[in-house]
Design a protein around this motif. Structure first.
Motif, PDB file in Angstrom:
ATOM      1  N   TYR A  14      46.790  38.200  35.821  1.00  0.00           N
ATOM      2  CA  TYR A  14      45.736  38.061  36.827  1.00  0.00           C
ATOM      3  C   TYR A  14      44.783  39.238  36.683  1.00  0.00           C
ATOM      4  CZ  TYR A  14      43.277  38.376  41.291  1.00  0.00           C
ATOM      5  OH  TYR A  14      42.300  38.475  42.259  1.00  0.00           O
ATOM      6  N   VAL A  15      43.494  38.952  36.496  1.00  0.00           N
ATOM      7  CA  VAL A  15      42.443  39.964  36.443  1.00  0.00           C
ATOM      8  C   VAL A  15      41.558  39.739  37.655  1.00  0.00           C
ATOM      9  CG1 VAL A  15      40.448  40.822  35.155  1.00  0.00           C
ATOM     10  CG2 VAL A  15      42.508  40.142  33.936  1.00  0.00           C
ATOM     11  N   GLN A  16      41.210  40.805  38.359  1.00  0.00           N
ATOM     12  CA  GLN A  16      40.567  40.658  39.663  1.00  0.00           C
ATOM     13  C   GLN A  16      39.117  40.176  39.602  1.00  0.00           C
ATOM     14  OE1 GLN A  16      40.490  44.449  41.656  1.00  0.00           O
ATOM     15  NE2 GLN A  16      39.992  45.559  39.774  1.00  0.00           N
ATOM     16  N   GLY A  17      38.432  40.315  38.484  1.00  0.00           N
ATOM     17  CA  GLY A  17      37.057  39.857  38.391  1.00  0.00           C
ATOM     18  C   GLY A  17      36.609  39.733  36.953  1.00  0.00           C
ATOM     19  N   SER A  18      35.529  38.987  36.718  1.00  0.00           N
ATOM     20  CA  SER A  18      35.102  38.653  35.361  1.00  0.00           C
ATOM     21  C   SER A  18      34.519  39.825  34.591  1.00  0.00           C
ATOM     22  CB  SER A  18      34.081  37.514  35.405  1.00  0.00           C
ATOM     23  OG  SER A  18      32.882  37.939  36.050  1.00  0.00           O
ATOM     24  N   MET A  19      34.222  40.951  35.278  1.00  0.00           N
ATOM     25  CA  MET A  19      33.693  42.121  34.573  1.00  0.00           C
ATOM     26  C   MET A  19      34.567  43.356  34.797  1.00  0.00           C
ATOM     27  SD  MET A  19      29.564  41.680  34.861  1.00  0.00           S
ATOM     28  CE  MET A  19      29.491  41.914  36.624  1.00  0.00           C
ATOM     29  N   TRP A  20      35.847  43.126  35.072  1.00  0.00           N
ATOM     30  CA  TRP A  20      36.812  44.196  35.269  1.00  0.00           C
ATOM     31  C   TRP A  20      37.855  44.147  34.156  1.00  0.00           C
ATOM     32  CZ3 TRP A  20      33.907  42.459  39.129  1.00  0.00           C
ATOM     33  CH2 TRP A  20      33.555  43.322  40.179  1.00  0.00           C
ATOM     34  N   ASP A  21      38.559  45.255  33.993  1.00  0.00           N
ATOM     35  CA  ASP A  21      39.806  45.286  33.201  1.00  0.00           C
ATOM     36  C   ASP A  21      39.660  44.685  31.806  1.00  0.00           C
ATOM     37  OD1 ASP A  21      41.028  46.376  35.478  1.00  0.00           O
ATOM     38  OD2 ASP A  21      41.511  44.381  36.252  1.00  0.00           O
ATOM     39  N   GLY A  22      38.712  45.206  31.026  1.00  0.00           N
ATOM     40  CA  GLY A  22      38.570  44.788  29.639  1.00  0.00           C
ATOM     41  C   GLY A  22      37.480  43.779  29.376  1.00  0.00           C
ATOM     42  N   SER A  73      47.701  25.395  27.828  1.00  0.00           N
ATOM     43  CA  SER A  73      46.371  25.920  27.519  1.00  0.00           C
ATOM     44  C   SER A  73      45.921  27.003  28.480  1.00  0.00           C
ATOM     45  CB  SER A  73      45.347  24.775  27.548  1.00  0.00           C
ATOM     46  OG  SER A  73      45.361  24.126  28.815  1.00  0.00           O
ATOM     47  N   LEU A  74      46.480  27.041  29.679  1.00  0.00           N
ATOM     48  CA  LEU A  74      46.048  27.996  30.696  1.00  0.00           C
ATOM     49  C   LEU A  74      46.412  29.414  30.268  1.00  0.00           C
ATOM     50  CD1 LEU A  74      44.680  28.004  33.499  1.00  0.00           C
ATOM     51  CD2 LEU A  74      46.965  27.959  34.492  1.00  0.00           C
ATOM     52  N   ALA A  75      45.405  30.296  30.110  1.00  0.00           N
ATOM     53  CA  ALA A  75      45.634  31.613  29.519  1.00  0.00           C
ATOM     54  C   ALA A  75      45.657  32.736  30.540  1.00  0.00           C
ATOM     55  CB  ALA A  75      44.560  31.912  28.471  1.00  0.00           C
ATOM     56  N   LEU A  76      44.800  32.693  31.564  1.00  0.00           N
ATOM     57  CA  LEU A  76      44.775  33.762  32.561  1.00  0.00           C
ATOM     58  C   LEU A  76      44.085  33.279  33.826  1.00  0.00           C
ATOM     59  CD1 LEU A  76      42.060  36.496  31.914  1.00  0.00           C
ATOM     60  CD2 LEU A  76      41.988  34.258  30.830  1.00  0.00           C
ATOM     61  N   TRP A  77      44.391  33.982  34.913  1.00  0.00           N
ATOM     62  CA  TRP A  77      43.742  33.771  36.205  1.00  0.00           C
ATOM     63  C   TRP A  77      42.783  34.922  36.454  1.00  0.00           C
ATOM     64  CZ3 TRP A  77      45.068  29.163  38.159  1.00  0.00           C
ATOM     65  CH2 TRP A  77      46.327  28.640  37.876  1.00  0.00           C
TER      66      TRP A  77
END
Length: 594
Positions: free
Chosen positions: A219-227, A158-162
């Motif tokens: 891995y995305v660096q923050g909740s309002m970055w990269d899409g 179930s784990l989709a992204l960090w």
């Protein structure tokens, strides 16, 4: 996400001449998760096994504020999310990494998990005022915990992204370490993602999967970055207040492709207020009329402490509870709040759905639940009773769905109140694929509609296994004989029943039929089941509800002749006899089945 194909793996170690030394068993599933920034919307798009998934989900704080973490509560929580037809849960950075049982049930019920690390201005000193701009205090300890968490959770399908942090990125050294540790294996890379992420390490990655800390998730660096949000870290999530339902459908409501947080109201039922607050907390807000014609709600101090979000936004949104008439008391206020909750969240999700792939790739609602007895956005309260917003979401997020665009419909005479029933049929057998019921126009005219006396027929059958009850209910509005030639009444049994997790035995002798006499023809409006303990001597304010309860549907309305099937499942404490109660807007006798 549908039924999940899961498998057990067992690994045992045997010592020569001494037999088995140790054994390990794990439930696992095969899947490939891909994610990239969509060119059409600039929002982050997820693919599961090559299929694009439109994300409809919400934000998770933590299971319980006192950390009373249990597998039983986790199962109820996650099943509630599956019942709402959600497909993603975001574990917010101000919370924690939950216990493995949380992710186990997400595996079982098909919920993708956005797992955030513990970086947020709410808790690490970068709030207002700033106390530690380089927080957390101990970076080495943070990375030790982060790597341990990855190892603990990485085997869950179930784990989709960090994600590095909530509304901000981790300090530079932590961020670079996470980027390096969570590099994607080449098999999971998406070319378009590589093009849009110049900050990713440029060193060649080894091909051996065992050398990766994870390797299968972005891995995305923050909740309002990269899409997410505007993708640059600016505060472009929200809003978090009451809205006009039609606003969600308008092109200027939210202009970015994926909103990680949008929230609204979340008032529970009156029984929850009485069960969690002293009598001085039972006072409803004062409604203060302002010179510009808007209403300002003034809640009592206990509600303010519990973060109550008003149903009005002075100078922007007229009070949505007052649309149904000024509430008289706590029960009247909470009932009208449920009407608003249903409309508010159904409209929110339908507004996003109306621009699926053309403008949006997903939305996460702030928030799904409460780790304490809060009074802001929630779909079920801390006692595990669902609000009507739960069933508004369930309706709007069903896989096959028919809906009304509230921004573009027109009514020539706006004075009456209208009921609109939409059904989407399979032409081969007239099976119902989607059913959606709206109330439109002047809501104040629903107040005299309360006096309607609409007859109902309730058929129930109970299956009992130990302390577990499974009750099948059929509720029919008998105020008009259905015309079998009309598609309105063909195959009234809606095909969206909950899955039954256990096998039970029963026979026709368990079947019970109750008729409720009535003299009026019309809609049986906003019917609502609840389950209580059978007691004869109750005190004022005593909470007799049995919780949690799983409903296949609730807060529903029936046109004349229509039938609604509802499955109800729950467990009862030892020695308790349950009763199922039905009530509604124009049905006040609280019919009981036991």
């Amino acid at each position: 996400m549908g039924k999940q194909a899961l498998h057990h793996v067992t690994i045992s170690v045997e010592v020569k001449e001494h037999g088995e030394s140790d054994q390990w068993t794990h439930l696992f599933g095969f899947r490939k998760i891909e994610s990239h920034i969509d060119n059409a919307t600039d929002g982050r798009l997820f693919k599961i096994n090559g299929q694009p998934i439109f994300i409809r989900g919400g934000n998770w704080i933590l299971s319980d504020g006192l950390l009373r973490l249990s597998a039983k509560r986790y199962r109820t929580d996650i099943k509630f999310h599956a019942d709402m037809n959600f497909n993603m849960i975001r574990c917010w950075g101000g919370g924690l990494a939950e216990r493995p049982e949380f992710y186990h049930y997400c595996d079982m019920y098909g919920l993708l998990v956005w797992q955030e690390f513990w970086i947020t201005g709410d808790v690490d000193g970068r709030g207002d005022p700033v106390s530690n701009p380089d927080g957390p205090l101990d970076h080495d300890l943070f990375m030790l915990c982060a790597r341990d968490t990855v190892k603990l959770l990485r085997n869950h399908a179930s784990l989709a992204l960090w994600v590095g942090g909530n509304e901000q990125v981790p300090p530079k050294d932590i961020n670079e370490a996470l980027k390096n540790d969570l590099q994607l294996h080449p098999y999971f890379e998406t070319p378009s993602e590589t093009d849009k992420s110049p900050e990713e390490p440029s060193t060649a990655s080894p091909k051996d999967p065992s050398l990766y800390l994870d390797g299968t998730r972005l891995y995305v660096q923050g909740s309002m970055w990269d899409g997410f949000a505007n993708g640059k870290g600016d505060f472009t999530d929200g809003p978090y207040e009451i809205q006009y339902p039609e606003s969600f459908f308008r092109d200027d409501f939210y202009k970015y492709g994926f909103n990680p947080e949008v929230g609204s109201v979340g008032m529970p039922v009156a029984a929850t207020i009485r069960a969690t607050m002293p009598p001085e907390g039972w006072r409803i807000p004062l409604f203060k009329k302002l010179p510009d014609g808007y209403t300002e709600e003034a809640p009592n101090p206990i509600w303010t402490y519990h973060k109550y979000i008003p149903y009005s936004k002075p100078s922007k949104v007229h009070d949505q509870i007052e649309l149904y008439g000024t509430p008289k008391d706590l029960d009247d206020f909470c009932l009208k709040a449920q009407l608003v909750n249903y409309i508010q969240y159904r409209a929110l999700l339908e507004g996003w759905t109306s621009r699926m792939w053309s403008k949006y790739t997903g939305v996460l609602i702030w928030k799904n639940q409460n780790p304490w007895t809060g009074l802001r956005g929630q779909f079920y309260d801390h006692l595990l009773d669902q609000t009507a917003g739960f069933f508004g979401c369930r309706c709007a997020a069903e896989p096959i769905h028919v809906q009304l665009n509230l921004a573009t419909y027109s009514i020539e005479n706006p004075k009456p109140v209208y009921f609109l029933l939409l059904k989407l049929y399979n032409m081969s057998d007239y099976g119902i694929l989607s059913r959606n019921f709206y109330w439109l126009g002047n809501y104040k005219l629903l107040e005299p509609y309360r006096k309607k006396n609409v007859p109902l027929k309730i058929t129930s059958k109970a299956f009992i296994k130990g302390s577990t009850y499974e009750i099948e209910m059929h509720v029919q509005n008998t105020s008009k004989k259905p015309d079998t030639r009309s598609s309105t009444y063909m195959n009234n049994f809606v095909r969206r029943d909950m899955e039954i997790d256990f096998d039970m035995e029963g026979d026709d002798s368990d079947l019970r039929v109750a008729t409720i006499n009535g003299t009026d023809a019309g809609v049986a409006f906003f019917l609502h089941f609840s389950v209580h303990e059978m007691k004869t001597d109750t005190k004022e304010g005593e909470d007799t509800r049995i919780l949690p309860v799983h409903y296949s549907d609730n807060y529903f309305s029936l046109v004349p002749g229509e039938v609604m099937p509802v499955k109800i499942s729950f467990e009862v404490p030892r020695g308790v006899t349950p009763r199922v109660t039905l009530s509604g807007w124009n049905y006040h006798s609280s019919h009981t089945v036991h």
